[in-house]
Design an enzyme around this catalytic site. Structure first.
Site, PDB file in Angstrom:
ATOM      1  N   CYS A  73       0.776  -1.240   0.000  1.00  0.00           N
ATOM      2  CA  CYS A  73       0.000   0.000   0.000  1.00  0.00           C
ATOM      3  C   CYS A  73       0.805   1.287   0.000  1.00  0.00           C
ATOM      4  O   CYS A  73       0.775   2.060  -0.959  1.00  0.00           O
ATOM      5  CB  CYS A  73      -0.933   0.021   1.207  1.00  0.00           C
ATOM      6  N   HIS A 131      -2.547   6.704   4.520  1.00  0.00           N
ATOM      7  CA  HIS A 131      -1.511   5.678   4.741  1.00  0.00           C
ATOM      8  C   HIS A 131      -0.100   6.153   4.382  1.00  0.00           C
ATOM      9  O   HIS A 131       0.753   5.363   3.995  1.00  0.00           O
ATOM     10  CB  HIS A 131      -1.853   4.404   3.951  1.00  0.00           C
TER      11      HIS A 131
END
Length: 472
Positions: A73, A131
């Protein structure tokens, strides 16, 4: 008389300003999470039905060889936003809610797509999963986004602040049910389109779907042939359809670029998903981890159909900058390339001579044209998500039965011809020793520039903690 002339001039100026503003295209990036190459019906999936994304593909360009810069990610997101390899932008491993990552975030010196477009008078909004660190200085509104609406990173209940929705820096919803997020995010994007329809806008909408937890809303449960995961994919498709329909309803579709892609391949070892004909998935440097579904549409401006050119998510920054009339800084290397001509014509060759596949800070493969060389490695070289202490080095030549975690340990280089073997099944290194030799030399060169295990590159931004590949 003078008053009328003055009013006429003012009207002309205002009209020109409005026209100028509208000439710059609106831009929406729809970033799916862990969606595999084989998870959409327009990419061959048989157990799910994705009519809205299929329609986007029908009306735009669907890419068969579009790569991200990491199979996890955070590094993939950092590379897309900055146009730079994770090793260069300082974000090579996934950011976690752990002590050693307390100061880990997208560096303040890094320039994002939002930074570039904000200077061109775009309204900029990030929605969904960030993130990339959430300390002050690392948040979306520190990186060119005027506003942010979403979560710090992945949704979790085991950490008290990871199921809270933020607006800019403040919590506006606490302990949010996961199933409500996808609709909430889509609503926010549609509202923003309406609020900014008279000036160019950039929306970066990073859905959590189809990352774990695999929890589709109840109205989608049982709607596919692909269990809960398939239902989850179909829910994502529904909300993509809501957004694209809103563009049409608001008469914004002819001046809006829509980009749909995934951050990495499917988490096949854990939650399901499909990489289609590709080998491996998330956490690996096989094609199933890096090659993702990607669709780009600009009605009447870009070509339509299927495109097989080898491209990268890092190409988005320079391309969007060019389309917005922005100039890129010359004080840093931008690894992405301007692919405007390919988007407009649907034709062209890859602008990349070589591409590099890192897993964390370990260089594991190099690609040039159809050729891809996997480099020797040990389990200790791997980042924490790929380690296996008992893994024996792979020394065979056929990868048909390789595990879902890919090549954890490799005793010698393996060469694949992706034009004829996109599944990376048959090693042809013995037939092409000259290509192997060329790639090994290139590996030595790029290690000096970008780094590797026990090597600090000349243009590597090193994260602010030690033992980068380890979780603790």
């Amino acid at each position: 008389m003078k008053t009328k002339i003055y009013q006429f001039i003012v009207c002309c100026i205002c009209s020109a300003c409005f026209t100028w503003a509208q000439e710059k295209p609106n831009i929406i990036i729809l970033f799916a999470d862990d969606l595999g190459y084989g998870d959409l019906s327009c990419y061959g999936a048989q157990d799910v039905n994705t009519p809205n994304i299929d329609q986007l593909a029908e009306e735009g360009l669907r890419f068969t060889d579009f790569q991200v810069a990491s199979s996890v990610c955070s590094p993939s997101r950092a590379a897309l936003l900055t146009g730079r390899y994770p090793m260069r932008n300082g974000f090579p491993v996934a950011q976690g809610k752990i002590k050693k990552h307390k100061d880990y975030g997208l560096h303040a010196d890094e320039m994002t797509i939002a930074d570039v477009l904000l200077k061109e008078k775009y309204a900029t909004l990030a929605i969904g999963k960030w993130h990339l660190g959430f300390n002050k200085g690392h948040q979306p509104i520190d990186h060119g986004f005027q506003h942010f609406y979403g979560l710090q990173s992945n949704w979790h209940t085991k950490h008290p602040d990871l199921d809270d929705v933020y607006f800019d820096r403040k919590v506006v919803k606490e302990n949010v049910a996961f199933e409500t997020l996808i609709g909430d995010y889509t609503n926010k994007a549609i509202e923003y389109m309406e609020e900014n329809k008279k000036n160019p806008f950039f929306i970066y909408l990073a859905y959590h779907s189809v990352h774990s937890p695999i929890k589709p809303s109840k109205e989608f449960i049982g709607t596919s042939k692909g269990s809960l995961y398939g239902d989850y994919v179909q829910e994502l498709d529904y909300h993509v359809g809501r957004l694209t329909q809103a563009l049409t309803d608001k008469k914004l579709d002819e001046n809006t670029i829509v980009i749909f892609l995934s951050d990495n391949g499917p988490a096949i070892c854990h939650f399901g998903g499909s990489a289609g004909p590709l080998n491996g998935g998330k956490y690996t440097t096989m094609e199933g981890g890096f090659r993702i579904p990607a669709i780009i549409k600009w009605k009447g401006k870009f070509a339509t159909g299927v495109n097989n050119t080898f491209l990268s998510s890092m190409d988005l920054l320079p391309t969007l900058a060019s389309l917005a009339g922005a100039k890129l800084p010359k004080d840093r290397v931008i690894d992405g390339k301007d692919i405007t001509s390919i988007l407009k014509t649907g034709k062209g060759t890859s602008p990349h001579k070589y591409m590099y596949y890192y897993n964390g800070i370990n260089l594991q493969a190099i690609r040039k044209g159809p050729w891809k060389l996997h480099l020797p490695r040990t389990s200790e070289d791997q980042p924490f998500w790929s380690k296996n202490k008992n893994e024996k080095p792979f020394n065979g030549s056929n990868l048909k039965n390789i595990g879902c975690r890919g090549l954890i340990a490799l005793g010698r280089p393996l060469l694949f011809d992706l034009e004829h073997d996109m599944g990376e099944l048959t090693d042809v290194s013995k037939k092409h020793p000259e290509i192997v030799e060329e790639f090994l030399k290139e590996a030595e060169r790029v290690r000096k520039e970008l780094g590797d295990i026990n090597v600090i590159g000349t243009d590597q931004r090193v994260p602010p903690f030690e033992n980068i590949q380890e979780k603790k």
